[in-house]
Design a protein around this motif. Sequence first.
Motif, PDB file in Angstrom:
ATOM      1  N   PHE A 160      49.904-114.675  33.500  1.00  0.00           N
ATOM      2  CA  PHE A 160      49.633-114.492  32.077  1.00  0.00           C
ATOM      3  C   PHE A 160      48.357-115.251  31.750  1.00  0.00           C
ATOM      4  CE2 PHE A 160      52.054-118.410  32.203  1.00  0.00           C
ATOM      5  CZ  PHE A 160      51.457-119.224  31.242  1.00  0.00           C
ATOM      6  N   ALA A 161      47.826-115.029  30.556  1.00  0.00           N
ATOM      7  CA  ALA A 161      46.610-115.729  30.147  1.00  0.00           C
ATOM      8  C   ALA A 161      46.704-116.124  28.682  1.00  0.00           C
ATOM      9  CB  ALA A 161      45.385-114.864  30.384  1.00  0.00           C
ATOM     10  N   ILE A 162      46.105-117.281  28.387  1.00  0.00           N
ATOM     11  CA  ILE A 162      46.012-117.784  27.023  1.00  0.00           C
ATOM     12  C   ILE A 162      44.558-118.134  26.735  1.00  0.00           C
ATOM     13  CG2 ILE A 162      48.375-118.698  27.063  1.00  0.00           C
ATOM     14  CD1 ILE A 162      47.141-121.521  27.442  1.00  0.00           C
ATOM     15  N   TYR A 163      44.279-118.398  25.468  1.00  0.00           N
ATOM     16  CA  TYR A 163      42.980-118.940  25.069  1.00  0.00           C
ATOM     17  C   TYR A 163      43.159-120.414  24.737  1.00  0.00           C
ATOM     18  CZ  TYR A 163      41.639-114.057  24.375  1.00  0.00           C
ATOM     19  OH  TYR A 163      41.377-112.731  24.546  1.00  0.00           O
ATOM     20  N   ASP A 164      42.202-121.244  25.147  1.00  0.00           N
ATOM     21  CA  ASP A 164      42.251-122.634  24.683  1.00  0.00           C
ATOM     22  C   ASP A 164      41.654-122.695  23.278  1.00  0.00           C
ATOM     23  OD1 ASP A 164      39.437-122.821  24.889  1.00  0.00           O
ATOM     24  OD2 ASP A 164      39.472-124.421  26.378  1.00  0.00           O
ATOM     25  N   ASN A 165      41.516-123.878  22.726  1.00  0.00           N
ATOM     26  CA  ASN A 165      41.021-124.021  21.358  1.00  0.00           C
ATOM     27  C   ASN A 165      39.562-123.609  21.195  1.00  0.00           C
ATOM     28  OD1 ASN A 165      40.529-126.560  22.866  1.00  0.00           O
ATOM     29  ND2 ASN A 165      39.488-127.134  20.983  1.00  0.00           N
ATOM     30  N   ASN A 166      38.815-123.492  22.292  1.00  0.00           N
ATOM     31  CA  ASN A 166      37.422-123.043  22.258  1.00  0.00           C
ATOM     32  C   ASN A 166      37.281-121.550  22.522  1.00  0.00           C
ATOM     33  OD1 ASN A 166      35.972-125.759  22.175  1.00  0.00           O
ATOM     34  ND2 ASN A 166      37.354-125.995  23.909  1.00  0.00           N
ATOM     35  N   HIS A 167      38.375-120.914  22.824  1.00  0.00           N
ATOM     36  CA  HIS A 167      38.460-119.496  23.163  1.00  0.00           C
ATOM     37  C   HIS A 167      38.098-119.216  24.622  1.00  0.00           C
ATOM     38  CE1 HIS A 167      39.857-115.974  21.123  1.00  0.00           C
ATOM     39  NE2 HIS A 167      38.955-115.238  21.733  1.00  0.00           N
ATOM     40  N   TYR A 168      38.113-120.244  25.478  1.00  0.00           N
ATOM     41  CA  TYR A 168      38.005-120.022  26.910  1.00  0.00           C
ATOM     42  C   TYR A 168      39.324-119.407  27.387  1.00  0.00           C
ATOM     43  CZ  TYR A 168      33.930-123.165  27.035  1.00  0.00           C
ATOM     44  OH  TYR A 168      32.710-123.761  26.845  1.00  0.00           O
ATOM     45  N   ILE A 169      39.254-118.493  28.346  1.00  0.00           N
ATOM     46  CA  ILE A 169      40.462-117.854  28.872  1.00  0.00           C
ATOM     47  C   ILE A 169      41.018-118.691  30.021  1.00  0.00           C
ATOM     48  CG2 ILE A 169      41.422-115.818  30.021  1.00  0.00           C
ATOM     49  CD1 ILE A 169      39.211-114.173  28.635  1.00  0.00           C
ATOM     50  N   LEU A 170      42.304-119.013  29.930  1.00  0.00           N
ATOM     51  CA  LEU A 170      43.013-119.744  30.970  1.00  0.00           C
ATOM     52  C   LEU A 170      44.104-118.845  31.511  1.00  0.00           C
ATOM     53  CD1 LEU A 170      43.542-123.112  29.032  1.00  0.00           C
ATOM     54  CD2 LEU A 170      41.540-122.400  30.358  1.00  0.00           C
ATOM     55  N   GLN A 171      44.025-118.508  32.795  1.00  0.00           N
ATOM     56  CA  GLN A 171      45.030-117.660  33.440  1.00  0.00           C
ATOM     57  C   GLN A 171      45.924-118.533  34.313  1.00  0.00           C
ATOM     58  OE1 GLN A 171      41.722-114.916  34.839  1.00  0.00           O
ATOM     59  NE2 GLN A 171      43.477-113.521  34.784  1.00  0.00           N
ATOM     60  N   PHE A 172      47.204-118.172  34.361  1.00  0.00           N
ATOM     61  CA  PHE A 172      48.179-118.901  35.169  1.00  0.00           C
ATOM     62  C   PHE A 172      48.916-117.889  36.018  1.00  0.00           C
ATOM     63  CE2 PHE A 172      47.365-121.244  31.334  1.00  0.00           C
ATOM     64  CZ  PHE A 172      47.210-122.540  31.779  1.00  0.00           C
ATOM     65  N   GLY A 173      48.962-118.098  37.330  1.00  0.00           N
ATOM     66  CA  GLY A 173      49.588-117.122  38.204  1.00  0.00           C
ATOM     67  C   GLY A 173      50.358-117.734  39.346  1.00  0.00           C
ATOM     68  N   GLN A 174      51.291-116.924  39.854  1.00  0.00           N
ATOM     69  CA  GLN A 174      52.130-117.304  40.988  1.00  0.00           C
ATOM     70  C   GLN A 174      52.262-116.100  41.902  1.00  0.00           C
ATOM     71  OE1 GLN A 174      56.065-118.551  39.857  1.00  0.00           O
ATOM     72  NE2 GLN A 174      56.634-119.111  41.918  1.00  0.00           N
ATOM     73  N   SER A 175      52.116-116.312  43.188  1.00  0.00           N
ATOM     74  CA  SER A 175      52.258-115.240  44.149  1.00  0.00           C
ATOM     75  C   SER A 175      53.683-114.697  44.155  1.00  0.00           C
ATOM     76  CB  SER A 175      51.902-115.742  45.562  1.00  0.00           C
ATOM     77  OG  SER A 175      52.142-114.745  46.518  1.00  0.00           O
ATOM     78  N   THR A 176      53.815-113.384  44.302  1.00  0.00           N
ATOM     79  CA  THR A 176      55.145-112.766  44.385  1.00  0.00           C
ATOM     80  C   THR A 176      55.539-112.499  45.822  1.00  0.00           C
ATOM     81  OG1 THR A 176      54.189-110.558  44.114  1.00  0.00           O
ATOM     82  CG2 THR A 176      54.959-111.693  42.111  1.00  0.00           C
ATOM     83  N   GLU A 177      54.693-112.880  46.779  1.00  0.00           N
ATOM     84  CA  GLU A 177      55.009-112.666  48.199  1.00  0.00           C
ATOM     85  C   GLU A 177      56.132-113.558  48.653  1.00  0.00           C
ATOM     86  OE1 GLU A 177      51.094-113.293  49.994  1.00  0.00           O
ATOM     87  OE2 GLU A 177      51.106-111.159  50.427  1.00  0.00           O
TER      88      GLU A 177
END
Length: 120
Positions: free
Chosen positions: A103-120
């Motif tokens: 998933f991804a969120i925006y920080d307070n500056n509007h930078y995109i932060l993505q967070f992921g986990q492998s499904t393998e």
Amino acid sequence: MKLNALRPMIWTDQFEQTIQFYTQILEFNIGGRNDTWGWASLYKDAVTIMIAKPNEHTPFDKPVFTGSFYFNTDDVEALWNRLKDKTNICYGIETFEWEMREFAIYDNNHYILQFGQSTE
């Protein structure tokens, strides 16, 4: 020659608010801070980022980054459940064909932060 780490520097004119976002919402810790310079180093687990106010050598009108910051995690579901109601969502949690649940969120500056986990 060996590269040991990559520590992105996030430029912002919202120095204090950015530190608060990363420490209070994302639970980073302050590793170092110099208010005279307008600089801080933040860390969480194996991740380190720096926050800085632009200086006279840095052309800066507003926060701009032509990519995203991608964080690998070992429990993306728990992180999603903790952040989804506290942040501005870029896209919700989903499993992608490249075998990542993310998933991804925006920080307070509007930078995109993505967070992921492998499904393998």
